[in-house]
Write a protein that holds these residues in place. Structure first.
Motif, PDB file in Angstrom:
ATOM      1  N   MET A   1       5.238   4.746  -8.682  1.00  0.00           N
ATOM      2  CA  MET A   1       3.507   4.513  -8.836  1.00  0.00           C
ATOM      3  C   MET A   1       3.496   4.851  -6.899  1.00  0.00           C
ATOM      4  O   MET A   1       2.731   5.732  -7.124  1.00  0.00           O
ATOM      5  CB  MET A   1       3.165   3.337  -8.494  1.00  0.00           C
ATOM      6  CG  MET A   1       2.756   2.371  -9.702  1.00  0.00           C
ATOM      7  SD  MET A   1       2.588   0.568  -9.475  1.00  0.00           S
ATOM      8  CE  MET A   1       1.926   0.486 -11.099  1.00  0.00           C
ATOM      9  N   GLN A   2       4.123   6.100  -6.360  1.00  0.00           N
ATOM     10  CA  GLN A   2       4.114   5.769  -5.108  1.00  0.00           C
ATOM     11  C   GLN A   2       3.942   7.534  -5.463  1.00  0.00           C
ATOM     12  O   GLN A   2       3.900   8.800  -4.367  1.00  0.00           O
ATOM     13  CB  GLN A   2       5.381   5.697  -3.897  1.00  0.00           C
ATOM     14  CG  GLN A   2       6.861   5.816  -4.175  1.00  0.00           C
ATOM     15  CD  GLN A   2       7.985   5.286  -3.616  1.00  0.00           C
ATOM     16  OE1 GLN A   2       7.338   4.687  -2.770  1.00  0.00           O
ATOM     17  NE2 GLN A   2       9.248   5.502  -3.751  1.00  0.00           N
ATOM     18  N   ARG A   3       4.383   8.210  -5.846  1.00  0.00           N
ATOM     19  CA  ARG A   3       4.580   9.885  -6.444  1.00  0.00           C
ATOM     20  C   ARG A   3       2.403   9.795  -6.493  1.00  0.00           C
ATOM     21  O   ARG A   3       1.922   9.615  -6.540  1.00  0.00           O
ATOM     22  CB  ARG A   3       4.820   9.762  -7.656  1.00  0.00           C
ATOM     23  CG  ARG A   3       5.881   9.685  -7.730  1.00  0.00           C
ATOM     24  CD  ARG A   3       6.547  10.087  -9.057  1.00  0.00           C
ATOM     25  NE  ARG A   3       5.484  11.398  -9.947  1.00  0.00           N
ATOM     26  CZ  ARG A   3       6.253  12.117 -11.326  1.00  0.00           C
ATOM     27  NH1 ARG A   3       7.312  11.025 -11.984  1.00  0.00           N
ATOM     28  NH2 ARG A   3       5.487  12.910 -11.661  1.00  0.00           N
TER      29      ARG A   3
ATOM     30  N   VAL B   1      -1.853   8.286  -8.826  1.00  0.00           N
ATOM     31  CA  VAL B   1      -3.779   7.790  -9.560  1.00  0.00           C
ATOM     32  C   VAL B   1      -3.574   8.770  -9.725  1.00  0.00           C
ATOM     33  O   VAL B   1      -4.517   7.706 -11.165  1.00  0.00           O
ATOM     34  CB  VAL B   1      -3.687   8.341  -7.608  1.00  0.00           C
ATOM     35  CG1 VAL B   1      -5.360   7.259  -7.935  1.00  0.00           C
ATOM     36  CG2 VAL B   1      -3.401   6.534  -7.273  1.00  0.00           C
ATOM     37  N   PRO B   2      -4.069  10.145 -10.038  1.00  0.00           N
ATOM     38  CA  PRO B   2      -4.863  10.782 -10.793  1.00  0.00           C
ATOM     39  C   PRO B   2      -4.551  10.461 -12.876  1.00  0.00           C
ATOM     40  O   PRO B   2      -5.117  10.368 -13.007  1.00  0.00           O
ATOM     41  CB  PRO B   2      -4.978  12.120 -11.072  1.00  0.00           C
ATOM     42  CG  PRO B   2      -4.180  12.286  -9.469  1.00  0.00           C
ATOM     43  CD  PRO B   2      -3.256  11.023  -8.716  1.00  0.00           C
ATOM     44  N   LYS B   3      -2.893  10.459 -12.662  1.00  0.00           N
ATOM     45  CA  LYS B   3      -2.780  10.397 -14.296  1.00  0.00           C
ATOM     46  C   LYS B   3      -3.303   8.661 -14.747  1.00  0.00           C
ATOM     47  O   LYS B   3      -4.080   8.488 -15.609  1.00  0.00           O
ATOM     48  CB  LYS B   3      -1.133  10.110 -14.461  1.00  0.00           C
ATOM     49  CG  LYS B   3      -0.945  11.952 -14.072  1.00  0.00           C
ATOM     50  CD  LYS B   3       1.129  11.626 -14.202  1.00  0.00           C
ATOM     51  CE  LYS B   3       1.063  13.346 -14.326  1.00  0.00           C
ATOM     52  NZ  LYS B   3       2.837  13.000 -14.547  1.00  0.00           N
TER      53      LYS B   3
ATOM     54  N   VAL C   1       0.849  -1.281  -0.005  1.00  0.00           N
ATOM     55  CA  VAL C   1      -0.011  -0.259   0.036  1.00  0.00           C
ATOM     56  C   VAL C   1       0.865   1.463  -0.138  1.00  0.00           C
ATOM     57  O   VAL C   1       1.692   1.556   1.027  1.00  0.00           O
ATOM     58  CB  VAL C   1      -1.131  -0.241   1.454  1.00  0.00           C
ATOM     59  CG1 VAL C   1      -1.875   1.195   0.781  1.00  0.00           C
ATOM     60  CG2 VAL C   1      -2.200  -0.991   0.584  1.00  0.00           C
ATOM     61  N   PHE C   2       0.357   1.524  -1.395  1.00  0.00           N
ATOM     62  CA  PHE C   2       1.103   3.013  -0.843  1.00  0.00           C
ATOM     63  C   PHE C   2       0.729   4.055  -0.298  1.00  0.00           C
ATOM     64  O   PHE C   2      -0.175   4.328   0.045  1.00  0.00           O
ATOM     65  CB  PHE C   2       1.918   4.150  -2.429  1.00  0.00           C
ATOM     66  CG  PHE C   2       2.400   2.733  -3.108  1.00  0.00           C
ATOM     67  CD1 PHE C   2       3.861   2.313  -3.552  1.00  0.00           C
ATOM     68  CD2 PHE C   2       2.108   1.665  -4.193  1.00  0.00           C
ATOM     69  CE1 PHE C   2       4.504   1.644  -3.948  1.00  0.00           C
ATOM     70  CE2 PHE C   2       3.143   0.895  -5.750  1.00  0.00           C
ATOM     71  CZ  PHE C   2       4.213   1.075  -4.364  1.00  0.00           C
ATOM     72  N   LYS C   3       1.675   5.232  -0.096  1.00  0.00           N
ATOM     73  CA  LYS C   3       0.971   6.708   0.387  1.00  0.00           C
ATOM     74  C   LYS C   3       0.311   7.345  -0.353  1.00  0.00           C
ATOM     75  O   LYS C   3      -0.684   8.034   0.363  1.00  0.00           O
ATOM     76  CB  LYS C   3       1.950   7.793   1.459  1.00  0.00           C
ATOM     77  CG  LYS C   3       2.812   8.470   0.218  1.00  0.00           C
ATOM     78  CD  LYS C   3       3.429   9.487   0.228  1.00  0.00           C
ATOM     79  CE  LYS C   3       4.968   9.522  -1.041  1.00  0.00           C
ATOM     80  NZ  LYS C   3       5.070  10.324  -0.302  1.00  0.00           N
TER      81      LYS C   3
END
Length: 110
Positions: free
Chosen positions: A85-87, A91-93, A10-12
């Motif tokens: 992926m952790q950036r 998620v929006p992209k 799970v990423f932040k």
């Protein structure tokens, strides 16, 4: 029968990756190692599940090497994609990309 996940991260940024082993024995003591990668995204009003369309694969894996090779495939995948992926903007992209009809990397799952 659905296989259980073998690894989860799970990423932040509220992105969760789940790795499921879908391997099978194909000849004698040899297996086709196949790991499916699913992404789970929680938005304010719904949950979105996506399947990565390039599963992690390795052919000719002996039974005694399955656990090590499985871990190695997952580690190699994460070493490549984790920085992106952790950036916070990933998620929006990703959601924007998934909505494009011509993209073939991620597929919506129920």
């Amino acid at each position: 029968m659905k296989n259980k996940p073998v690894h989860e991260i799970v990423f932040k940024n509220n992105l969760k990756l789940q790795f499921t082993d879908e391997s099978n024995r194909y000849f004698g003591d040899f297996h086709r190692l196949l790991i499916e990668v699913d992404a789970f995204i929680e938005t304010g009003d719904k949950s979105i599940r996506l399947r990565y369309q390039r599963p992690l694969k390795k052919m000719g894996v002996a039974t005694e090497d399955l656990a090590n090779e499985r871990s190695l495939l997952i580690e190699q995948f994460l070493a490549t994609v984790e920085p992106y992926m952790q950036r916070d903007d990933f998620v929006p992209k990703l959601l924007e990309t998934v909505e494009k009809s011509d993209q073939e990397i991620w597929k919506h799952l129920p």
